[in-house]
Design a protein around this motif. Structure first.
Motif, PDB file in Angstrom:
ATOM      1  N   HIS A  33       0.828  -1.205   0.000  1.00 28.85           N
ATOM      2  CA  HIS A  33       0.000   0.000   0.000  1.00 28.85           C
ATOM      3  C   HIS A  33       0.867   1.261   0.000  1.00 28.85           C
ATOM      4  O   HIS A  33       0.535   2.252  -0.650  1.00 28.85           O
ATOM      5  CB  HIS A  33      -0.929   0.004   1.216  1.00 28.85           C
ATOM      6  N   GLU A  34       1.984   1.218   0.705  1.00 36.00           N
ATOM      7  CA  GLU A  34       2.859   2.380   0.768  1.00 36.00           C
ATOM      8  C   GLU A  34       3.637   2.580  -0.536  1.00 36.00           C
ATOM      9  O   GLU A  34       4.112   3.673  -0.820  1.00 36.00           O
ATOM     10  CB  GLU A  34       3.834   2.228   1.935  1.00 36.00           C
ATOM     11  N   MET A  35       3.779   1.518  -1.329  1.00 38.12           N
ATOM     12  CA  MET A  35       4.572   1.585  -2.561  1.00 38.12           C
ATOM     13  C   MET A  35       3.718   1.806  -3.806  1.00 38.12           C
ATOM     14  O   MET A  35       4.264   2.050  -4.881  1.00 38.12           O
ATOM     15  CB  MET A  35       5.364   0.275  -2.755  1.00 38.12           C
ATOM     16  N   LYS A  36       2.410   1.728  -3.677  1.00 36.72           N
ATOM     17  CA  LYS A  36       1.560   1.601  -4.854  1.00 36.72           C
ATOM     18  C   LYS A  36       1.615   2.786  -5.815  1.00 36.72           C
ATOM     19  O   LYS A  36       1.380   2.615  -7.011  1.00 36.72           O
ATOM     20  CB  LYS A  36       0.107   1.346  -4.443  1.00 36.72           C
ATOM     21  N   ASP A  37       1.962   3.967  -5.342  1.00 30.04           N
ATOM     22  CA  ASP A  37       1.996   5.144  -6.212  1.00 30.04           C
ATOM     23  C   ASP A  37       3.411   5.623  -6.522  1.00 30.04           C
ATOM     24  O   ASP A  37       3.588   6.703  -7.101  1.00 30.04           O
ATOM     25  CB  ASP A  37       1.200   6.295  -5.567  1.00 30.04           C
ATOM     26  N   LEU A  38       4.417   4.832  -6.142  1.00 25.58           N
ATOM     27  CA  LEU A  38       5.801   5.247  -6.347  1.00 25.58           C
ATOM     28  C   LEU A  38       6.329   4.775  -7.695  1.00 25.58           C
ATOM     29  O   LEU A  38       5.807   3.830  -8.295  1.00 25.58           O
ATOM     30  CB  LEU A  38       6.685   4.686  -5.227  1.00 25.58           C
ATOM     31  N   SER A  39       7.386   5.423  -8.147  1.00 20.04           N
ATOM     32  CA  SER A  39       8.046   4.988  -9.373  1.00 20.04           C
ATOM     33  C   SER A  39       8.784   3.686  -9.098  1.00 20.04           C
ATOM     34  O   SER A  39       9.083   3.360  -7.944  1.00 20.04           O
ATOM     35  CB  SER A  39       9.041   6.049  -9.844  1.00 20.04           C
ATOM     36  N   PRO A  40       9.109   2.911 -10.154  1.00 22.15           N
ATOM     37  CA  PRO A  40       9.806   1.631  -9.936  1.00 22.15           C
ATOM     38  C   PRO A  40      11.105   1.780  -9.157  1.00 22.15           C
ATOM     39  O   PRO A  40      11.387   0.984  -8.253  1.00 22.15           O
ATOM     40  CB  PRO A  40      10.047   1.117 -11.357  1.00 22.15           C
ATOM     41  N   ARG A  41      11.902   2.769  -9.475  1.00 25.22           N
ATOM     42  CA  ARG A  41      13.196   2.923  -8.806  1.00 25.22           C
ATOM     43  C   ARG A  41      13.029   3.277  -7.329  1.00 25.22           C
ATOM     44  O   ARG A  41      13.713   2.720  -6.460  1.00 25.22           O
ATOM     45  CB  ARG A  41      14.039   3.988  -9.517  1.00 25.22           C
ATOM     46  N   ILE A  42      12.123   4.188  -7.026  1.00 27.09           N
ATOM     47  CA  ILE A  42      11.924   4.595  -5.631  1.00 27.09           C
ATOM     48  C   ILE A  42      11.314   3.454  -4.828  1.00 27.09           C
ATOM     49  O   ILE A  42      11.726   3.179  -3.692  1.00 27.09           O
ATOM     50  CB  ILE A  42      11.043   5.856  -5.559  1.00 27.09           C
ATOM     51  N   ALA A  43      10.336   2.749  -5.424  1.00 23.78           N
ATOM     52  CA  ALA A  43       9.714   1.624  -4.726  1.00 23.78           C
ATOM     53  C   ALA A  43      10.739   0.540  -4.439  1.00 23.78           C
ATOM     54  O   ALA A  43      10.785  -0.020  -3.333  1.00 23.78           O
ATOM     55  CB  ALA A  43       8.562   1.067  -5.558  1.00 23.78           C
ATOM     56  N   THR A  44      11.589   0.241  -5.431  1.00 27.01           N
ATOM     57  CA  THR A  44      12.621  -0.781  -5.231  1.00 27.01           C
ATOM     58  C   THR A  44      13.582  -0.375  -4.128  1.00 27.01           C
ATOM     59  O   THR A  44      13.945  -1.186  -3.263  1.00 27.01           O
ATOM     60  CB  THR A  44      13.403  -1.005  -6.541  1.00 27.01           C
ATOM     61  N   GLN A  45      13.999   0.892  -4.143  1.00 35.05           N
ATOM     62  CA  GLN A  45      14.943   1.367  -3.148  1.00 35.05           C
ATOM     63  C   GLN A  45      14.348   1.294  -1.748  1.00 35.05           C
ATOM     64  O   GLN A  45      15.022   0.886  -0.791  1.00 35.05           O
ATOM     65  CB  GLN A  45      15.368   2.808  -3.461  1.00 35.05           C
ATOM     66  N   LYS A  46      13.082   1.655  -1.620  1.00 29.69           N
ATOM     67  CA  LYS A  46      12.437   1.601  -0.303  1.00 29.69           C
ATOM     68  C   LYS A  46      12.351   0.165   0.209  1.00 29.69           C
ATOM     69  O   LYS A  46      12.639  -0.112   1.377  1.00 29.69           O
ATOM     70  CB  LYS A  46      11.036   2.231  -0.377  1.00 29.69           C
ATOM     71  N   LEU A  47      11.957  -0.759  -0.665  1.00 29.37           N
ATOM     72  CA  LEU A  47      11.846  -2.153  -0.252  1.00 29.37           C
ATOM     73  C   LEU A  47      13.214  -2.731   0.097  1.00 29.37           C
ATOM     74  O   LEU A  47      13.354  -3.493   1.061  1.00 29.37           O
ATOM     75  CB  LEU A  47      11.184  -2.980  -1.358  1.00 29.37           C
ATOM     76  N   LEU A  48      14.236  -2.377  -0.682  1.00 32.88           N
ATOM     77  CA  LEU A  48      15.593  -2.849  -0.384  1.00 32.88           C
ATOM     78  C   LEU A  48      16.075  -2.301   0.955  1.00 32.88           C
ATOM     79  O   LEU A  48      16.734  -3.005   1.730  1.00 32.88           O
ATOM     80  CB  LEU A  48      16.552  -2.442  -1.499  1.00 32.88           C
ATOM     81  N   THR A  49      15.741  -1.052   1.234  1.00 34.59           N
ATOM     82  CA  THR A  49      16.124  -0.444   2.510  1.00 34.59           C
ATOM     83  C   THR A  49      15.440  -1.148   3.674  1.00 34.59           C
ATOM     84  O   THR A  49      16.055  -1.410   4.721  1.00 34.59           O
ATOM     85  CB  THR A  49      15.765   1.050   2.521  1.00 34.59           C
ATOM     86  N   ILE A  50      14.168  -1.484   3.486  1.00 35.33           N
ATOM     87  CA  ILE A  50      13.417  -2.187   4.525  1.00 35.33           C
ATOM     88  C   ILE A  50      14.076  -3.517   4.852  1.00 35.33           C
ATOM     89  O   ILE A  50      14.284  -3.874   6.015  1.00 35.33           O
ATOM     90  CB  ILE A  50      11.956  -2.397   4.072  1.00 35.33           C
ATOM     91  N   ILE A  51      14.440  -4.268   3.799  1.00 32.59           N
ATOM     92  CA  ILE A  51      15.070  -5.575   4.016  1.00 32.59           C
ATOM     93  C   ILE A  51      16.453  -5.410   4.631  1.00 32.59           C
ATOM     94  O   ILE A  51      16.841  -6.149   5.553  1.00 32.59           O
ATOM     95  CB  ILE A  51      15.155  -6.340   2.678  1.00 32.59           C
ATOM     96  N   ALA A  52      17.222  -4.430   4.149  1.00 32.50           N
ATOM     97  CA  ALA A  52      18.599  -4.241   4.626  1.00 32.50           C
ATOM     98  C   ALA A  52      18.639  -3.885   6.104  1.00 32.50           C
ATOM     99  O   ALA A  52      19.547  -4.303   6.830  1.00 32.50           O
ATOM    100  CB  ALA A  52      19.290  -3.158   3.807  1.00 32.50           C
ATOM    101  N   ASN A  53      17.661  -3.117   6.565  1.00 34.68           N
ATOM    102  CA  ASN A  53      17.662  -2.679   7.962  1.00 34.68           C
ATOM    103  C   ASN A  53      17.501  -3.838   8.940  1.00 34.68           C
ATOM    104  O   ASN A  53      17.830  -3.701  10.118  1.00 34.68           O
ATOM    105  CB  ASN A  53      16.548  -1.655   8.188  1.00 34.68           C
ATOM    106  N   HIS A  54      16.989  -4.962   8.469  1.00 27.64           N
ATOM    107  CA  HIS A  54      16.764  -6.094   9.367  1.00 27.64           C
ATOM    108  C   HIS A  54      17.325  -7.387   8.784  1.00 27.64           C
ATOM    109  O   HIS A  54      16.856  -8.476   9.126  1.00 27.64           O
ATOM    110  CB  HIS A  54      15.256  -6.265   9.639  1.00 27.64           C
ATOM    111  N   HIS A  55      18.360  -7.274   7.921  1.00 27.80           N
ATOM    112  CA  HIS A  55      18.873  -8.480   7.268  1.00 27.80           C
ATOM    113  C   HIS A  55      19.569  -9.421   8.249  1.00 27.80           C
ATOM    114  O   HIS A  55      19.720 -10.607   7.976  1.00 27.80           O
ATOM    115  CB  HIS A  55      19.832  -8.095   6.135  1.00 27.80           C
ATOM    116  N   ASN A  56      19.989  -8.922   9.406  1.00 27.05           N
ATOM    117  CA  ASN A  56      20.674  -9.775  10.380  1.00 27.05           C
ATOM    118  C   ASN A  56      19.707 -10.527  11.294  1.00 27.05           C
ATOM    119  O   ASN A  56      20.136 -11.374  12.081  1.00 27.05           O
ATOM    120  CB  ASN A  56      21.622  -8.938  11.245  1.00 27.05           C
ATOM    121  N   GLU A  57      18.425 -10.200  11.216  1.00 25.46           N
ATOM    122  CA  GLU A  57      17.451 -10.843  12.100  1.00 25.46           C
ATOM    123  C   GLU A  57      16.984 -12.161  11.473  1.00 25.46           C
ATOM    124  O   GLU A  57      16.140 -12.175  10.587  1.00 25.46           O
ATOM    125  CB  GLU A  57      16.249  -9.919  12.341  1.00 25.46           C
ATOM    126  N   ASN A  58      17.539 -13.240  11.939  1.00 25.30           N
ATOM    127  CA  ASN A  58      17.185 -14.550  11.404  1.00 25.30           C
ATOM    128  C   ASN A  58      16.021 -15.143  12.198  1.00 25.30           C
ATOM    129  O   ASN A  58      16.118 -16.199  12.819  1.00 25.30           O
ATOM    130  CB  ASN A  58      18.396 -15.487  11.445  1.00 25.30           C
TER     131      ASN A  58
END
Length: 694
Positions: A411-436
């Motif tokens: 829902h938060e990504m639905k109106d974003l451009s492909p590059r911005i949406a990808t960057q936001k999702l990558l940032t979300i994953i990166a911030n918690h990549h160590n949490e197994n």
């Protein structure tokens, strides 16, 4: 409890047998706890991934495993606001946080406190002007009012006491979301309990020491009738209570559940605000602490229950029930009126002195009928039916939590451009990549599918081979999100890039894995009444001890495309992204954000994709089979969340078959399901234009 009447032994065994049959057994209790702890992690991770510094904690009967289907217990979810820091000593002050000093004096009700606002840049009292949610007392202290939480929540979170409730959602237990401030240390009033030395009895020294290291909370509700009611904050020791409940044996749990059933049958309807289930829990904990743990077993079940009820009777008679941790807090203070007290005592005396006959009157979960049948020697048939059903409900709820979490990011990504949406999702994953953690793995799989699909859509637009390789890499990480949706995303990418052979291979694999007798569709886009789950789904949930692994084999989430994925979304499905006319927008609510996406249930989308592939390959028999499967799924699968979308896809297939009459019927049926915000209107106009021109 040492003298056991002759009849009590047999009655105790029969009670235990019935409780086992309605789901109060070790297996279901553990499944409830595992499921609720996982849901707690999913809720917390979702909030933290969205940048909210909070933790979510589940408390109460659901996570304790002390409820049944008939009791319909809700879930108390505490929202721990980590930007606040409740302290009892100035040495606990933290720079940059909203520090609140806990005040407990003779003017504050036992079990409650006042919160003095402190500065965030220095360990000093706050001296700024007061606002609507603060009050300056006679000593010049600025105290925080508990009304600060009144404005928290949205349309789906209804105000209910200090909590915000999410209620009447089919298939999901009612939730009370309670905002709270965390405190790392226990209040001084609990020091007596923490300093107890108990060598033999429960709780043991090790248990108390473990509780000492747990946090507590302050909740925005004051003591009813107190002169400081708007300024008081209730001190919650829910963590310690949850831990202690986790240490109980099955007989102790069954006693608590039966106390709640008795409360519901004989007292709650006549005297709704007198005795709460929390008071019953507190009585149970006191009773356990007075006795040896080996006194609580299946042979003494009835005697243990009678002991608890007698203790409750004494508490009501004396109007005194001390909180188990903060003993100065009398839970019965002001709860029982002089008029109702003799009637409540008479009711409790009737239950206690009935020698078990009153238990036959319990209608909740048909306990009384089942107990009577068991005492008469009738053997219960299919005794695992209810536990199996509970196990299925628990896993289904976990799938709903996970899907709702994933949808919140889309829902938060639905109106974003492909590059911005990808960057936001990558940032979300990166911030918690160590949490197994299990929750992190579950959510990340879905996010990876969306990242891969967005990159693939960008590749199709730009013809960037490097981007396409990255897209496939992310899509492969999301293949095991569930039985179908992640794989269907990859199949859509191959289809839209013209790779028919690999598309066909993936679709065959999905069809082989999709067991129609077991797999359940999962959709959280909107609230709809769900039909009973498949017996095969519930049975596997009951038999398996690896629920997280099971999710990828027996659940099928709907497939979602946001607009920046449009180039890897089949043309026929793209219309769903633009379903709303200007007039339709006025009939949408805040919960209808999914309508700006293309969303379709996995099973009809699988068959639709097969139809398109076999049409391209000229496999007429397979194509007709796929077409029949779409129609059959629409008619026979009761839990489709997007049946109107499936009908729109079927209508377009009928148009491709030049069967315009049936195409029109599909669109008309679609409009019957959803009159507004439905792309069927566009398809009907297009179809009528085709008919007129022909």
């Amino acid at each position: 409890m040492s003298r056991i009447p002759d009849y009590a032994h047999n009655l105790s065994l029969k009670m235990s047998q019935v409780m086992d049959g309605i789901g109060i057994n070790e297996k279901i209790v553990m499944k409830r706890r595992k499921a609720m702890l996982l849901n707690e992690s999913i809720l917390t991770l979702t909030q933290q991934l969205r940048g909210n510094d909070v933790n979510m904690f589940n408390f109460g009967s659901q996570i304790e495993g002390t409820t049944t289907l008939g009791l319909q217990s809700d879930t108390d979810c505490v929202i721990s606001m980590n930007t606040y820091n409740v302290i009892q000593d100035w040495s606990e002050w933290e720079y940059g946080k909203r520090n609140l000093l806990m005040i407990q004096d003779e003017n504050v009700s036992p079990g409650y406190c006042l919160l003095q606002e402190l500065r965030d840049d220095a360990p000093l009292p706050e001296v700024v002007e007061v606002n609507d949610h603060s009050y300056r007392d006679r000593m010049g202290r600025i105290l925080l009012k508990n009304t600060i939480f009144n404005s928290v929540g949205n349309n789906e979170l209804l105000r209910h006491g200090p909590a915000h409730s999410q209620q009447d959602v089919p298939g999901v237990n009612d939730n009370d979301f309670v905002p709270a401030f965390p405190s790392r240390l226990y209040p001084v009033k609990a020091s007596h309990w923490l300093c107890q030395h108990r060598e033999e009895h429960w709780p043991t020294n090790d248990m108390i020491q473990y509780c000492r290291n747990m946090r507590c909370f302050v909740v925005g509700v004051g003591k009813t009738g107190s002169v400081n009611e708007i300024l008081e904050w209730r001190i919650s020791t829910s963590f310690a209570e949850r831990f202690l409940m986790f240490t109980l044996n099955i007989t102790q749990i069954r006693c608590y559940v039966l106390m709640k059933m008795i409360l519901k049958t004989f007292i709650s309807q006549r005297f709704p605000d007198s005795i709460s289930s929390f008071i019953c829990k507190t009585v149970l904990l006191h009773c356990i602490s007075f006795t040896r743990s080996d006194s609580w077993n299946e042979n003494t079940h009835f005697i243990c229950l009678s002991f608890c009820l007698s203790t409750l009777y004494n508490c009501v008679q004396n109007e005194y029930c001390p909180h188990f941790v903060i003993t100065q807090n009398n839970l019965l203070s002001g709860r029982i009126s002089p008029e109702s007290k003799p009637l409540i005592l008479e009711t409790l005396r009737y239950v206690i002195e009935s020698y078990g006959r009153a238990l036959l009157e319990i209608e909740c979960d048909n306990f009384g009928i089942c107990l009577q049948s068991s005492l008469n020697g009738f053997i219960q048939i299919n005794e695992h039916v209810i536990p199996t059903r509970i196990a299925g409900l628990l896993l289904n709820n976990t799938a709903l939590f996970m899907n709702e979490s994933f949808k919140s990011f889309l829902h938060e990504m639905k109106d974003l451009s492909p590059r911005i949406a990808t960057q936001k999702l990558l940032t979300i994953i990166a911030n918690h990549h160590n949490e197994n953690t299990k929750a992190n793995r579950l959510i990340t799989r879905h996010l990876c599918s969306s990242i891969g699909s967005i990159l693939a859509s960008l590749n199709i637009y730009q013809q960037d081979h490097l981007t396409y390789k990255k897209a496939l890499s992310f899509l492969s990480l999301g293949l095991d999100s569930d039985v179908a949706s992640g794989k269907l995303k990859l199949a859509s990418v191959f289809y839209c890039t013209g790779d028919i052979e690999r598309t066909e291979h993936i679709l065959k694999n999905i069809e082989e894995c999709y067991d129609l007798s077991v797999v359940e569709p999962v959709c959280t886009c909107y609230v709809f009444k769900m039909s009973p789950r498949r017996d095969g789904f519930d049975r596997l949930c009951y038999e398996s001890n690896e629920e997280c692994t099971l999710l990828k084999y027996i659940t099928a989430l709907c497939v979602c495309f946001i607009r920046c994925e449009i180039n890897c979304c089949p043309f026929e499905l793209q219309h769903e992204m633009f379903r709303s006319t200007q007039e339709d927008l006025a009939y949408r609510s805040e919960d209808d954000e999914w309508m700006d996406m293309a969303v379709v249930d996995s099973l009809p989308y699988l068959y639709f994709m097969q139809y398109k592939i076999y049409s391209h390959l000229g496999k007429q028999d397979d194509k007709q089979r796929a077409l029949s499967n779409i129609a059959r799924t629409i008619d026979n699968e009761p839990n489709l969340g997007h049946k109107e979308t499936a009908l729109n896809l079927l209508g377009q297939c009928m148009e491709e078959e030049n069967n315009l009459g049936n195409a029109f019927k599909c669109y008309a049926r679609s409009l019957q399901i959803r009159r507004r915000n439905n792309s069927a209107k566009f398809h009907i106009c297009k179809l009528l234009n085709k008919l007129i021109n022909n």
